[in-house]
Design a protein around this motif. Structure first.
Motif, PDB file in Angstrom:
ATOM      1  N   LEU A   1      42.980  42.481  44.646  1.00  0.00           N
ATOM      2  CA  LEU A   1      43.169  43.302  43.377  1.00  0.00           C
ATOM      3  C   LEU A   1      44.241  42.954  42.544  1.00  0.00           C
ATOM      4  CD1 LEU A   1      42.962  46.789  45.282  1.00  0.00           C
ATOM      5  CD2 LEU A   1      41.407  45.915  44.046  1.00  0.00           C
ATOM      6  N   ASP A   2      45.488  42.453  43.176  1.00  0.00           N
ATOM      7  CA  ASP A   2      46.418  41.909  42.128  1.00  0.00           C
ATOM      8  C   ASP A   2      45.805  40.795  41.079  1.00  0.00           C
ATOM      9  OD1 ASP A   2      48.644  43.337  42.924  1.00  0.00           O
ATOM     10  OD2 ASP A   2      49.065  42.018  44.763  1.00  0.00           O
ATOM     11  N   GLN A   3      44.982  39.886  41.735  1.00  0.00           N
ATOM     12  CA  GLN A   3      44.273  38.803  40.823  1.00  0.00           C
ATOM     13  C   GLN A   3      43.431  39.418  39.916  1.00  0.00           C
ATOM     14  OE1 GLN A   3      44.931  38.259  44.206  1.00  0.00           O
ATOM     15  NE2 GLN A   3      46.808  36.984  43.660  1.00  0.00           N
ATOM     16  N   ASP A   4      42.341  40.467  40.544  1.00  0.00           N
ATOM     17  CA  ASP A   4      41.392  40.945  39.734  1.00  0.00           C
ATOM     18  C   ASP A   4      41.850  41.707  38.575  1.00  0.00           C
ATOM     19  OD1 ASP A   4      39.824  39.687  41.645  1.00  0.00           O
ATOM     20  OD2 ASP A   4      39.407  41.830  42.868  1.00  0.00           O
TER      21      ASP A   4
ATOM     22  N   ILE B   1      41.938  52.752  49.088  1.00  0.00           N
ATOM     23  CA  ILE B   1      42.828  53.498  49.618  1.00  0.00           C
ATOM     24  C   ILE B   1      42.353  55.033  50.322  1.00  0.00           C
ATOM     25  CG2 ILE B   1      44.656  52.865  47.846  1.00  0.00           C
ATOM     26  CD1 ILE B   1      43.913  55.401  46.241  1.00  0.00           C
ATOM     27  N   SER B   2      40.786  54.833  50.259  1.00  0.00           N
ATOM     28  CA  SER B   2      40.252  55.987  50.890  1.00  0.00           C
ATOM     29  C   SER B   2      40.284  56.038  52.561  1.00  0.00           C
ATOM     30  CB  SER B   2      38.791  56.064  50.607  1.00  0.00           C
ATOM     31  OG  SER B   2      37.923  57.066  51.248  1.00  0.00           O
TER      32      SER B   2
ATOM     33  N   SER C   1      45.569  58.382  53.174  1.00  0.00           N
ATOM     34  CA  SER C   1      46.567  57.260  53.557  1.00  0.00           C
ATOM     35  C   SER C   1      47.474  57.099  52.477  1.00  0.00           C
ATOM     36  CB  SER C   1      45.845  56.014  54.087  1.00  0.00           C
ATOM     37  OG  SER C   1      45.000  55.522  53.106  1.00  0.00           O
ATOM     38  N   SER C   2      47.160  57.048  51.482  1.00  0.00           N
ATOM     39  CA  SER C   2      47.651  56.696  50.140  1.00  0.00           C
ATOM     40  C   SER C   2      47.305  57.339  48.744  1.00  0.00           C
ATOM     41  CB  SER C   2      48.221  55.332  49.939  1.00  0.00           C
ATOM     42  OG  SER C   2      48.794  54.873  48.697  1.00  0.00           O
ATOM     43  N   ASN C   3      47.907  57.463  47.719  1.00  0.00           N
ATOM     44  CA  ASN C   3      47.424  57.804  46.671  1.00  0.00           C
ATOM     45  C   ASN C   3      47.739  56.758  45.631  1.00  0.00           C
ATOM     46  OD1 ASN C   3      50.069  58.603  46.348  1.00  0.00           O
ATOM     47  ND2 ASN C   3      49.577  60.356  44.955  1.00  0.00           N
ATOM     48  N   LEU C   4      48.148  55.860  45.932  1.00  0.00           N
ATOM     49  CA  LEU C   4      48.658  54.584  45.060  1.00  0.00           C
ATOM     50  C   LEU C   4      47.499  53.645  44.633  1.00  0.00           C
ATOM     51  CD1 LEU C   4      52.040  53.426  46.739  1.00  0.00           C
ATOM     52  CD2 LEU C   4      51.645  55.106  44.983  1.00  0.00           C
ATOM     53  N   ILE C   5      46.969  53.765  43.499  1.00  0.00           N
ATOM     54  CA  ILE C   5      45.958  52.873  43.110  1.00  0.00           C
ATOM     55  C   ILE C   5      46.602  51.557  42.629  1.00  0.00           C
ATOM     56  CG2 ILE C   5      43.871  52.660  41.372  1.00  0.00           C
ATOM     57  CD1 ILE C   5      43.988  55.708  41.488  1.00  0.00           C
ATOM     58  N   ASN C   6      46.026  50.492  43.032  1.00  0.00           N
ATOM     59  CA  ASN C   6      46.928  49.228  42.651  1.00  0.00           C
ATOM     60  C   ASN C   6      45.866  48.509  41.525  1.00  0.00           C
ATOM     61  OD1 ASN C   6      48.077  46.763  42.923  1.00  0.00           O
ATOM     62  ND2 ASN C   6      47.218  45.769  44.457  1.00  0.00           N
TER      63      ASN C   6
ATOM     64  N   PRO D   1      36.776  49.538  43.046  1.00  0.00           N
ATOM     65  CA  PRO D   1      37.402  48.813  44.418  1.00  0.00           C
ATOM     66  C   PRO D   1      38.661  49.196  44.812  1.00  0.00           C
ATOM     67  CG  PRO D   1      35.964  47.424  42.921  1.00  0.00           C
ATOM     68  CD  PRO D   1      36.119  48.818  42.032  1.00  0.00           C
ATOM     69  N   PRO D   2      39.693  49.384  43.874  1.00  0.00           N
ATOM     70  CA  PRO D   2      41.001  50.042  44.417  1.00  0.00           C
ATOM     71  C   PRO D   2      40.998  51.279  44.996  1.00  0.00           C
ATOM     72  CG  PRO D   2      40.998  50.037  41.738  1.00  0.00           C
ATOM     73  CD  PRO D   2      39.525  49.358  42.318  1.00  0.00           C
TER      74      PRO D   2
END
Length: 314
Positions: A268-271, A187-188, A170-175, A182-183
């Motif tokens: 994820l943004d806070q973590d 995306i898996s 679905s995506s290869n963007l790791i946040n 976890p990130p």
């Protein structure tokens, strides 16, 4: 690049810690200073312990390897993070992502058990001082250390294999600013239920088993300290253990917060900021914690400086 299955994914894109173009240079300077202090501090600790014969005992033997682990796992993360803060292209290859996570996990997990062994060492030193040299023999110290590294490596292999066997379509963007479980699960496009169980079970076992050993050791230490007749003896014992307990509290607090939660509550943004603390900041703090409150380390540092000054003057 987005991909249809795991065999065609050759790279990921790390979104990094900030997308603000004005803040990224500021973060670069701050984290560069932190990383340099980390490397200089931990490398300095390794050099001091290696060259000062008075520090050749079990406590400093384990502290040497704690500094080594700090340098290794922070170096798996920080240089790449610094590079991405200045780069428009934050692409990391599939192999590079795998290697980064493996080395990070192996040394972090090894550090958990080294911290537990250090607590046991303090327990023996305070509760059985007359038997200390016998109980903490060189052979036992080496076995405990090897066991710590084997446990860290085994856990890293399990998580690396399980995580990077997933499909990413679905995506290869790791946040995130590094390749972490976890990130990647986020995306898996595979069923990640088993991975979540593995993360909770194995990370939980590493954290809880090592933390339990630390807490049990400190319970016996506290009981022994309270039985000491002299205030000076109690103060010395508290001082000896205070630095280690401070390091343990900082390290385990953030690691448990990050990994022993259901994935449904991850933000994820806070973590990312919690991750910054234990991947970059804590490795910098450890040499400060263990040196500023440690008379032996400060004396060894003074001796080394005086020796270098004398050699220059002569």
């Amino acid at each position: 690049m987005a991909a249809g299955n795991s065999t065609t994914v050759t790279q990921f894109i790390l979104l990094g810690i900030s997308d603000d173009p004005q803040m990224r240079p500021v973060f670069f300077v701050v984290f560069l200073i932190i990383y340099l202090v980390n490397v200089v501090g931990n490398l300095g600790m390794i050099i001091l312990i290696s060259f000062d014969s008075q520090l050749h005992n079990p406590m400093y033997f384990f502290l040497w390897h704690l500094s080594f682990c700090d340098i290794c796992y922070s170096t798996a993360i920080a240089p790449r993070m610094l590079s991405d803060l200045l780069s428009k292209s934050r692409i990391i290859s599939f192999t590079g992502c795998t290697a980064q996570f493996y080395f990070f996990a192996a040394f972090v997990d090894a550090e958990c058990y080294i911290l537990a062994v250090m607590a046991y060492d303090r327990y023996v030193a305070i509760c059985n001082p007359l038997l200390y040299s016998t109980a903490m023999s060189k052979a036992l110290c080496i076995r405990l250390l090897i066991g710590s590294y084997i446990a860290g490596t085994t856990n890293a292999i399990i998580h690396t294999t399980a995580t990077f066997s997933l499909s990413f379509c679905s995506s290869n963007l790791i946040n995130h600013f590094f390749c972490d479980v976890p990130p990647l699960l986020e995306i898996s496009c595979s069923d990640t239920h088993i991975n979540e169980i593995l993360l909770f079970a194995f990370a939980g076992f590493v954290e809880m088993s090592s933390l339990s050993a630390i807490l049990i050791s400190y319970a016996f230490i506290l009981a022994a300290i309270l039985r000491m007749p002299s205030a000076a003896g109690r103060f010395k014992a508290f001082s000896t253990c205070g630095s280690h307990f401070t390091g343990v509290t900082l390290f385990y607090g953030t690691v448990i917060f990050m990994y022993l939660r259901p994935t449904s509550v991850y933000a994820l943004d806070q973590d990312k900021w919690a991750s910054v603390f234990y991947t970059v900041v804590i490795p910098m703090l450890n040499p400060l914690i263990y040196s500023l409150r440690n008379k032996d380390v400060k004396e060894a540092f003074k001796k080394l400086i005086n020796k270098k000054l004398n050699s220059i003057l002569i």
